[in-house]
Design a protein around this motif. Sequence first.
Motif, mmCIF file in Angstrom:
data_model
loop_
_atom_site.group_PDB
_atom_site.id
_atom_site.type_symbol
_atom_site.label_atom_id
_atom_site.label_comp_id
_atom_site.label_asym_id
_atom_site.label_seq_id
_atom_site.Cartn_x
_atom_site.Cartn_y
_atom_site.Cartn_z
ATOM 1 N N LEU A 5 0.811 -1.217 0.000
ATOM 2 C CA LEU A 5 0.000 0.000 0.000
ATOM 3 C C LEU A 5 0.846 1.269 0.000
ATOM 4 O O LEU A 5 0.306 2.372 -0.103
ATOM 5 N N LYS A 6 2.163 1.138 0.114
ATOM 6 C CA LYS A 6 3.019 2.324 0.034
ATOM 7 C C LYS A 6 3.116 2.846 -1.396
ATOM 8 O O LYS A 6 3.554 3.972 -1.628
ATOM 9 N N TYR A 7 2.706 2.028 -2.360
ATOM 10 C CA TYR A 7 2.723 2.448 -3.761
ATOM 11 C C TYR A 7 1.388 3.121 -4.097
ATOM 12 O O TYR A 7 0.321 2.521 -3.927
ATOM 13 N N ARG A 8 1.461 4.348 -4.579
ATOM 14 C CA ARG A 8 0.249 5.167 -4.802
ATOM 15 C C ARG A 8 -0.757 4.477 -5.719
ATOM 16 O O ARG A 8 -1.960 4.457 -5.433
ATOM 17 N N ASN A 9 -0.285 3.929 -6.823
ATOM 18 C CA ASN A 9 -1.204 3.312 -7.785
ATOM 19 C C ASN A 9 -1.929 2.116 -7.179
ATOM 20 O O ASN A 9 -3.144 1.958 -7.339
ATOM 21 N N PHE A 13 -5.977 1.668 -6.417
ATOM 22 C CA PHE A 13 -6.651 0.476 -6.939
ATOM 23 C C PHE A 13 -7.319 -0.292 -5.801
ATOM 24 O O PHE A 13 -8.475 -0.713 -5.903
ATOM 25 N N PHE A 14 -6.600 -0.470 -4.709
ATOM 26 C CA PHE A 14 -7.075 -1.246 -3.564
ATOM 27 C C PHE A 14 -8.331 -0.617 -2.965
ATOM 28 O O PHE A 14 -9.337 -1.303 -2.735
ATOM 29 N N TYR A 15 -8.311 0.697 -2.731
ATOM 30 C CA TYR A 15 -9.454 1.361 -2.105
ATOM 31 C C TYR A 15 -10.667 1.395 -3.036
ATOM 32 O O TYR A 15 -11.804 1.166 -2.599
ATOM 33 N N GLY A 16 -10.432 1.689 -4.310
ATOM 34 C CA GLY A 16 -11.545 1.739 -5.253
ATOM 35 C C GLY A 16 -12.215 0.390 -5.430
ATOM 36 O O GLY A 16 -13.448 0.268 -5.401
ATOM 37 N N GLN A 17 -11.403 -0.654 -5.593
ATOM 38 C CA GLN A 17 -11.952 -1.987 -5.776
ATOM 39 C C GLN A 17 -12.650 -2.497 -4.525
ATOM 40 O O GLN A 17 -13.594 -3.283 -4.615
ATOM 41 N N LEU A 136 5.302 -8.115 -5.292
ATOM 42 C CA LEU A 136 4.184 -8.631 -6.079
ATOM 43 C C LEU A 136 3.375 -9.686 -5.330
ATOM 44 O O LEU A 136 2.144 -9.602 -5.297
ATOM 45 N N PRO A 137 4.018 -10.700 -4.702
ATOM 46 C CA PRO A 137 3.219 -11.683 -3.953
ATOM 47 C C PRO A 137 2.377 -11.044 -2.859
ATOM 48 O O PRO A 137 1.243 -11.455 -2.613
ATOM 49 N N ASN A 138 2.930 -10.012 -2.188
ATOM 50 C CA ASN A 138 2.178 -9.323 -1.148
ATOM 51 C C ASN A 138 0.975 -8.591 -1.743
ATOM 52 O O ASN A 138 -0.114 -8.592 -1.163
ATOM 53 N N ALA A 139 1.171 -7.973 -2.915
ATOM 54 C CA ALA A 139 0.066 -7.275 -3.581
ATOM 55 C C ALA A 139 -1.034 -8.255 -3.978
ATOM 56 O O ALA A 139 -2.227 -7.965 -3.827
ATOM 57 N N ILE A 140 -0.638 -9.428 -4.473
ATOM 58 C CA ILE A 140 -1.624 -10.449 -4.851
ATOM 59 C C ILE A 140 -2.405 -10.902 -3.629
ATOM 60 O O ILE A 140 -3.635 -11.046 -3.667
ATOM 61 N N ALA A 141 -1.688 -11.124 -2.513
ATOM 62 C CA ALA A 141 -2.353 -11.570 -1.290
ATOM 63 C C ALA A 141 -3.289 -10.489 -0.739
ATOM 64 O O ALA A 141 -4.396 -10.792 -0.285
ATOM 65 N N LEU A 142 -2.851 -9.222 -0.777
ATOM 66 C CA LEU A 142 -3.715 -8.132 -0.313
ATOM 67 C C LEU A 142 -4.950 -8.001 -1.196
ATOM 68 O O LEU A 142 -6.054 -7.716 -0.708
ATOM 69 N N ASN A 143 -4.760 -8.186 -2.495
ATOM 70 C CA ASN A 143 -5.895 -8.141 -3.412
ATOM 71 C C ASN A 143 -6.898 -9.241 -3.072
ATOM 72 O O ASN A 143 -8.113 -9.021 -3.080
ATOM 73 N N VAL A 179 -18.807 4.188 -8.999
ATOM 74 C CA VAL A 179 -18.351 5.579 -9.030
ATOM 75 C C VAL A 179 -16.977 5.735 -8.380
ATOM 76 O O VAL A 179 -16.058 6.298 -8.987
ATOM 77 N N PRO A 180 -16.755 5.237 -7.145
ATOM 78 C CA PRO A 180 -15.422 5.396 -6.551
ATOM 79 C C PRO A 180 -14.328 4.642 -7.290
ATOM 80 O O PRO A 180 -13.185 5.119 -7.373
ATOM 81 N N VAL A 181 -14.635 3.462 -7.843
ATOM 82 C CA VAL A 181 -13.579 2.710 -8.522
ATOM 83 C C VAL A 181 -13.138 3.429 -9.795
ATOM 84 O O VAL A 181 -11.935 3.500 -10.105
ATOM 85 N N LEU A 182 -14.081 4.013 -10.517
ATOM 86 C CA LEU A 182 -13.709 4.766 -11.719
ATOM 87 C C LEU A 182 -12.957 6.039 -11.343
ATOM 88 O O LEU A 182 -11.990 6.424 -12.021
ATOM 89 N N GLY A 183 -13.360 6.682 -10.239
ATOM 90 C CA GLY A 183 -12.634 7.865 -9.775
ATOM 91 C C GLY A 183 -11.193 7.541 -9.427
ATOM 92 O O GLY A 183 -10.265 8.286 -9.786
ATOM 93 N N CYS A 184 -10.984 6.421 -8.736
ATOM 94 C CA CYS A 184 -9.619 6.013 -8.362
ATOM 95 C C CYS A 184 -8.789 5.662 -9.596
ATOM 96 O O CYS A 184 -7.592 5.978 -9.658
ATOM 97 N N LEU A 185 -9.409 5.003 -10.567
ATOM 98 C CA LEU A 185 -8.673 4.640 -11.786
ATOM 99 C C LEU A 185 -8.195 5.890 -12.522
ATOM 100 O O LEU A 185 -7.067 5.931 -13.025
ATOM 101 N N TYR A 186 -9.043 6.905 -12.601
ATOM 102 C CA TYR A 186 -8.658 8.137 -13.308
ATOM 103 C C TYR A 186 -7.614 8.939 -12.533
ATOM 104 O O TYR A 186 -6.904 9.763 -13.109
ATOM 105 N N MET A 187 -7.487 8.695 -11.222
ATOM 106 C CA MET A 187 -6.469 9.368 -10.426
ATOM 107 C C MET A 187 -5.111 8.673 -10.489
ATOM 108 O O MET A 187 -4.096 9.247 -10.110
ATOM 109 N N MET A 188 -5.083 7.437 -10.976
ATOM 110 C CA MET A 188 -3.830 6.680 -11.023
ATOM 111 C C MET A 188 -2.906 7.226 -12.098
ATOM 112 O O MET A 188 -3.354 7.634 -13.175
ATOM 113 N N ARG A 189 -1.619 7.234 -11.787
ATOM 114 C CA ARG A 189 -0.600 7.619 -12.778
ATOM 115 C C ARG A 189 0.241 6.379 -13.061
ATOM 116 O O ARG A 189 1.334 6.193 -12.530
#
Length: 411
Positions: A5-9, A13-17, A136-143, A179-189
């Motif tokens: 979660l230290k990675y902005r993108n 993604f995590f919060y929106g999904q 990556l494994p941690n991101a998969i597990a958090l997802n 609505v929030p998931v699309l908002g988060c996607l458009y905020m991602m860089r």
Amino acid sequence: MFRSLKYRNFKLFFYGQSVSLMGTWMQKTAVSWLVYRLTGSAFLLGMVTFVSLIPSLLLSPYAGSYIDRHNRFKVMVNTQIISMLQAGALAGMIYFQYYSIPAIIALSLLQGIVNSFDVICRQTLMIDMVDNPEDLPNAIALNSTMTNLARIIGPALAGFILSTVGEDFCFISNFISYVPVLGCLYMMRIKVGATPRQQNSLWMELKEGFDYIAGEKDLKSLILLLAMSSLIVIPFTTLMPIFAKDLFHGTARTFSLFESAIGFGSVLSAVYLANLQSNKYLIRIIIIASLLFGGSILLLSFASILPLALAFMALSGMGMMAQTSAINTYIQTHAASHMRGRAISYFIMAYQGVIPVGSLAIGILAETLGPKEAVAIAGSSGIVCILVFAYYWKYSVTKNKFSIALDTPKN
């Protein structure tokens, strides 16, 4: 556990999904309950699950090749927009009390087609959302943790809403959740690597993907194990409305307890996987988890009181989550980078694509033999499958890897 979660993108993604998946599970619970309430048919209950997932079986290899050729992030944004429109159509239909089973099946089929692209996009984008591949494994597990937390909260909310406010509110909530998931996607860089111009035809790439999986014994055996689990074990969840309503004489809230119990067990398993510091023991985890999965389902078929049934549901969630997540992690970390999209597409095909066939089959089996007997067969078959896999891995895959190591020249 939360280092990804230290990675902005990934955080966006995590919060929106998280919000969107809660709405998805509310709708899934409401659809299952609505269809069984209107028809009382285990076959139609299985049919809805069948049409919502069968596109993953038919389209996943094509979707994997398509995504390897295009910008994965843009494809995912488009799939979320279409999913929102589908949710809006279903919400409108239920709000105006147009209870058409064919229309529900048609909209479920549309969602299945969209999901066959969306799931592969989300899985293959994981590595672009974390700057350090070691996370990556941690991101998969958090997802997976996020998905299964939604599986707890979504059905629990649905059970309360179905028995108080009404069915239409569940469907409207899912529509709003996009609505929030699309908002988060458009905020991602997010910067997805440039897609190289492909010289081969799409069908040639499909063949290359199949040949690659067929030639890798470890990947092939894991995908086959997951396919068998999806065919004969995981579909037991299709019968949970019958367990809740007929066997335990419950209401929509009782059904939501079954869904939440399996989600609770899945979260515990996901937390364990997220805290793993090494992927060294993934195969051992897969074997133990699969035995737990099959055994708990077998015991569920003999449960005569609700608390015991819910306990076995939680254990089955632990086993199912650990099995699928560990297989996913193994494939993503062992597949060649240029084949990752196609490798994941076969994972999705074996997981989500085969479930609808099993759901249809277990629905027919339940109407023929009875729901408890069908679940007992599912659990027993799962145990047999993992024993066969363990034997094959020990005497074929492991031996093959050892031979390759011996044949590799030393520098």
